[in-house]
Design a protein around this motif. Structure first.
Motif, PDB file in Angstrom:
ATOM      1  N   ASP A  51       0.913  -1.338  -0.002  1.00  0.00           N
ATOM      2  CA  ASP A  51      -0.031  -0.241  -0.286  1.00  0.00           C
ATOM      3  C   ASP A  51       1.122   1.371  -0.388  1.00  0.00           C
ATOM      4  O   ASP A  51       0.628   2.112  -0.783  1.00  0.00           O
ATOM      5  CB  ASP A  51      -0.821  -0.227   1.104  1.00  0.00           C
ATOM      6  CG  ASP A  51      -1.981  -1.009   1.316  1.00  0.00           C
ATOM      7  OD1 ASP A  51      -2.003  -1.455  -0.102  1.00  0.00           O
ATOM      8  OD2 ASP A  51      -2.509  -1.581   2.066  1.00  0.00           O
ATOM      9  N   ASP A  52       1.768   1.636   0.813  1.00  0.00           N
ATOM     10  CA  ASP A  52       2.834   2.290   0.910  1.00  0.00           C
ATOM     11  C   ASP A  52       3.695   2.723  -0.436  1.00  0.00           C
ATOM     12  O   ASP A  52       3.009   4.041  -0.919  1.00  0.00           O
ATOM     13  CB  ASP A  52       4.211   2.172   2.098  1.00  0.00           C
ATOM     14  CG  ASP A  52       3.309   2.216   3.335  1.00  0.00           C
ATOM     15  OD1 ASP A  52       2.001   2.538   3.620  1.00  0.00           O
ATOM     16  OD2 ASP A  52       3.826   1.992   4.386  1.00  0.00           O
ATOM     17  N   LEU A  53       4.264   1.936  -1.101  1.00  0.00           N
ATOM     18  CA  LEU A  53       4.406   1.452  -2.878  1.00  0.00           C
ATOM     19  C   LEU A  53       3.244   2.380  -3.815  1.00  0.00           C
ATOM     20  O   LEU A  53       4.080   3.115  -4.514  1.00  0.00           O
ATOM     21  CB  LEU A  53       5.429   0.600  -2.687  1.00  0.00           C
ATOM     22  CG  LEU A  53       6.832   0.162  -1.918  1.00  0.00           C
ATOM     23  CD1 LEU A  53       6.316  -1.508  -1.971  1.00  0.00           C
ATOM     24  CD2 LEU A  53       7.944   0.805  -2.503  1.00  0.00           C
ATOM     25  N   LYS A  54       2.140   1.879  -3.246  1.00  0.00           N
ATOM     26  CA  LYS A  54       1.303   2.224  -4.600  1.00  0.00           C
ATOM     27  C   LYS A  54       0.809   3.638  -4.232  1.00  0.00           C
ATOM     28  O   LYS A  54       1.043   4.131  -5.282  1.00  0.00           O
ATOM     29  CB  LYS A  54       0.196   1.113  -4.108  1.00  0.00           C
ATOM     30  CG  LYS A  54      -1.051   1.805  -5.268  1.00  0.00           C
ATOM     31  CD  LYS A  54      -2.086   0.438  -4.581  1.00  0.00           C
ATOM     32  CE  LYS A  54      -2.891   0.555  -5.590  1.00  0.00           C
ATOM     33  NZ  LYS A  54      -4.858  -0.117  -5.803  1.00  0.00           N
ATOM     34  N   ASN A  55       0.500   4.336  -3.221  1.00  0.00           N
ATOM     35  CA  ASN A  55       0.537   5.486  -3.121  1.00  0.00           C
ATOM     36  C   ASN A  55       1.823   5.966  -3.583  1.00  0.00           C
ATOM     37  O   ASN A  55       1.591   7.606  -4.616  1.00  0.00           O
ATOM     38  CB  ASN A  55       0.334   5.647  -1.660  1.00  0.00           C
ATOM     39  CG  ASN A  55      -0.760   5.157  -1.204  1.00  0.00           C
ATOM     40  OD1 ASN A  55      -2.035   4.914  -2.060  1.00  0.00           O
ATOM     41  ND2 ASN A  55      -0.631   4.377  -0.020  1.00  0.00           N
ATOM     42  N   LYS A  56       2.722   6.196  -3.111  1.00  0.00           N
ATOM     43  CA  LYS A  56       4.505   6.610  -3.282  1.00  0.00           C
ATOM     44  C   LYS A  56       4.048   7.118  -5.358  1.00  0.00           C
ATOM     45  O   LYS A  56       4.667   7.613  -6.245  1.00  0.00           O
ATOM     46  CB  LYS A  56       4.989   6.192  -2.611  1.00  0.00           C
ATOM     47  CG  LYS A  56       6.782   6.648  -2.965  1.00  0.00           C
ATOM     48  CD  LYS A  56       7.693   6.537  -2.370  1.00  0.00           C
ATOM     49  CE  LYS A  56       9.000   7.060  -2.794  1.00  0.00           C
ATOM     50  NZ  LYS A  56      10.112   6.266  -1.276  1.00  0.00           N
ATOM     51  N   ASN A  57       3.719   5.083  -6.012  1.00  0.00           N
ATOM     52  CA  ASN A  57       4.263   5.252  -7.353  1.00  0.00           C
ATOM     53  C   ASN A  57       2.887   6.344  -7.870  1.00  0.00           C
ATOM     54  O   ASN A  57       3.254   7.048  -9.025  1.00  0.00           O
ATOM     55  CB  ASN A  57       4.518   3.822  -7.888  1.00  0.00           C
ATOM     56  CG  ASN A  57       5.180   3.207  -7.034  1.00  0.00           C
ATOM     57  OD1 ASN A  57       6.403   3.490  -6.954  1.00  0.00           O
ATOM     58  ND2 ASN A  57       5.013   1.891  -6.759  1.00  0.00           N
ATOM     59  N   GLU A 108       1.686   9.213  -7.004  1.00  0.00           N
ATOM     60  CA  GLU A 108       2.197  10.238  -7.412  1.00  0.00           C
ATOM     61  C   GLU A 108       3.119  10.721  -8.088  1.00  0.00           C
ATOM     62  O   GLU A 108       3.391  11.080  -9.076  1.00  0.00           O
ATOM     63  CB  GLU A 108       2.733  10.733  -6.022  1.00  0.00           C
ATOM     64  CG  GLU A 108       2.077  11.303  -4.700  1.00  0.00           C
ATOM     65  CD  GLU A 108       2.181  11.101  -3.424  1.00  0.00           C
ATOM     66  OE1 GLU A 108       3.525  11.620  -3.586  1.00  0.00           O
ATOM     67  OE2 GLU A 108       0.730  11.195  -3.126  1.00  0.00           O
ATOM     68  N   GLU A 109       4.207   9.434  -7.720  1.00  0.00           N
ATOM     69  CA  GLU A 109       5.160   9.467  -9.074  1.00  0.00           C
ATOM     70  C   GLU A 109       4.172   9.858 -11.169  1.00  0.00           C
ATOM     71  O   GLU A 109       5.193  10.272 -11.510  1.00  0.00           O
ATOM     72  CB  GLU A 109       6.608   8.548  -9.003  1.00  0.00           C
ATOM     73  CG  GLU A 109       6.911   9.173  -7.614  1.00  0.00           C
ATOM     74  CD  GLU A 109       8.359   8.035  -7.312  1.00  0.00           C
ATOM     75  OE1 GLU A 109       8.111   6.919  -8.085  1.00  0.00           O
ATOM     76  OE2 GLU A 109       9.079   8.171  -6.620  1.00  0.00           O
ATOM     77  N   LYS A 110       4.158   8.786 -10.897  1.00  0.00           N
ATOM     78  CA  LYS A 110       3.515   8.564 -12.494  1.00  0.00           C
ATOM     79  C   LYS A 110       2.355   9.682 -12.363  1.00  0.00           C
ATOM     80  O   LYS A 110       2.399  10.506 -13.911  1.00  0.00           O
ATOM     81  CB  LYS A 110       2.351   7.445 -11.714  1.00  0.00           C
ATOM     82  CG  LYS A 110       1.830   7.192 -13.689  1.00  0.00           C
ATOM     83  CD  LYS A 110       0.068   5.447 -13.250  1.00  0.00           C
ATOM     84  CE  LYS A 110       0.347   5.401 -14.393  1.00  0.00           C
ATOM     85  NZ  LYS A 110      -0.850   4.410 -14.156  1.00  0.00           N
TER      86      LYS A 110
END
Length: 496
Positions: A198-204, A206-208
């Motif tokens: 979940d943490d990585l998904k949110n961060k990705n 935003e970057e996306k």
């Protein structure tokens, strides 16, 4: 005196005489030359005639001599042909006898070979029977050992199966415990993974979103450049595109052909693999058959070498026997030839001696024994005691020559008696010659004779000759030799 009415010739001068002498000399020289020419011509004619006659006579002599030589040569050739024909017949007979002996030896060798083959086959049968017995014993021992091994294997198998089952139960328990521990650790790992995801998904996200905005601007710029480049490219590569289309069609066609060829090659490769497998199988079978044939060939070669060695040995033995036989036969032929020559010589001498035999010898050729029966029996007893068996056999072989030895001994005795009689007659002849010499010396009167003893000088009816010279001797046939001169005859000779 000169005739009347004619004048006397005037004397010639020296020059005329010289001329006349020269004319005479020339005439004589011409006559001598003429005679020499005639003589040389005569001698030439005679020489030519003699040469012609000598050549003719030489031809006649040569022709007659050739006829004589031809006759002699024909006789010699006939003799040579007869001798060669006899020798050829003798050689042919020898060769026939040798061929017969060799054929006999060959038949004997074949019989020996057949006998050896039968014995060899019999030995092989015995060996096969012995090998079968040995194989049966080995099979029985193998079966016994196999039963023992199977029993031992079954026992070991049961123990191993039991141990395996125990280990399986133990491993199942261990697996269940490990599975329970894995399930617990998996649940914990999943929870931790879900939180991190979940943490990585949110961060990705935003970057996306940020990257999407940047990329849209870059993509628009690139699209515009791409459209310009595409237009330029299409304008520049129109001709190449047409060529590419044609090449593409051609490539599709060639790819289809290549595919068909590849399928065909695949089929051929499959058939090649099948054929290689068959070849390997056949080669393996043929190799086994060749190996079996090679083994048979080696055995046959070994047997052939043995048979060749036996044949060469038998041939050497037969050759040695043949050489020995030929040597012995030649020696016997020579000995028999000598015996035949000796027999022919004896027969010829017997024919010659037959002419000189007397009537008594022709009627009674063999004299009877001069011994009495008792003496003959005593001699036979003595000889039978002294003789050995071998000597008796030899004497028995020569009993047929008894009559020959009788005649031979008779002739030998007659020869000795004649020699003795000849010696006596020679002595008598010598004495008679001496008496004759004395008589002749007595007839002739000389100083030499008177100085010696004279048989004709008689005083008081006595001669001075020794009395031993006038001995009468008996002649063969009963007559006596003539005595010396009587005294009254000597007296008459002296008186006369």
């Amino acid at each position: 005196m000169p005739k009347k009415g004619k004048k006397a010739k005037a004397p010639l001068s020296d020059e005329e005489q010289l001329l006349l002498f020269q004319q005479k000399m020339l005439a004589e020289e011409e006559m001598a030359k003429k005679k020499e020419r005639l003589l040389s011509q005569f001698l030439k004619d005679k020489l030519a005639k003699e040469e012609h006659n000598s050549a003719l006579n030489l031809n006649k002599i040569n022709t007659q001599w050739r006829t004589v030589l031809r006759e002699i040569k024909t006789r010699e050739l006939h003799k040579d042909i007869e001798i060669l024909s006899q020798t050829f017949e003798r050689v042919v007979d020898c060769k026939n006898s040798v061929i017969k002996s060799l054929a006999k030896d060959l038949s004997e060798a074949e019989e020996q070979y057949a006998h050896a083959l039968r014995s060899h086959l019999h030995n092989i049968d015995q060996l096969l029977a012995l090998q079968r017995c040995r194989l049966s014993l080995l099979e029985e021992s193998y079966n016994r050992e196999l039963e023992a091994l199977t029993k031992e294997f079954e026992t070991e198998r049961k123990t191993i199966i039991d141990q395996h089952e125990k280990e399986i139960h133990y491993l199942q328990d261990v697996f269940m415990a490990m599975e329970q521990n894995y399930i617990d650790s998996e649940y914990e790992s999943k929870l931790e993974f879900q939180s991190m995801w979940d943490d990585l998904k949110n961060k990705n996200l935003e970057e996306k979103h940020f990257l999407r905005l940047q990329l849209e601007n870059v993509v628009e710029d690139l699209w515009r450049r791409f459209q310009d480049a595409l237009k330029n490219y299409t304008d520049a590569t129109e001709d190449r595109k047409v060529a590419f289309e044609t090449l593409k069609v051609k490539d599709e066609k060639s790819s289809k052909e290549i595919e068909a060829q590849m399928k065909k090659i695949q089929r051929l490769q499959d058939s090649i693999i099948i054929l290689k497998g068959k070849i390997m199988v056949h080669s393996r079978e043929s190799e086994e058959q060749n190996q079996y044939i090679r083994d048979d060939k080696e055995l046959v070669h070994v047997q052939l070498r043995k048979l060749k060695a036996q044949r060469t040995q038998a041939r050497e033995i037969s050759q040695e026997n043949l050489v020995k036989l030929t040597l012995e036969s030649n020696a016997t032929i020579k000995a028999l030839r000598k015996i035949v020559d000796k027999g022919e010589k004896i027969l010829k001498l017997a024919e010659i001696c037959r002419k000189f035999e007397t009537e008594e010898e022709k009627v009674l050729p063999f004299y009877s024994s001069t011994l009495t029966p008792e003496e003959q029996e005593e001699i036979e007893d003595i000889t039978s005691e002294e003789f050995t068996e071998e000597l008796a056999k030899v004497i028995a072989d020569y009993t047929g020559l008894e009559n020959f030895w009788k005649r031979y001994n008779k002739v030998k005795l007659e020869q000795l008696s004649l020699q003795h009689r000849r010696a006596q007659l020679l002595e008598i002849n010598r004495k008679l010659r001496e008496m004759l010499k004395q008589y002749l010396d007595g007839i002739s009167v000389s100083d030499e004779v008177l100085s010696q003893l004279n048989p004709l000088f008689v005083v008081n009816h006595r001669s001075n000759l020794p009395q031993s010279l006038s001995l009468p001797t008996t002649q063969p046939g009963g007559s006596t030799s003539p005595p010396g001169p009587r005294k009254d005859q000597g007296e008459r000779c002296l008186v006369s």
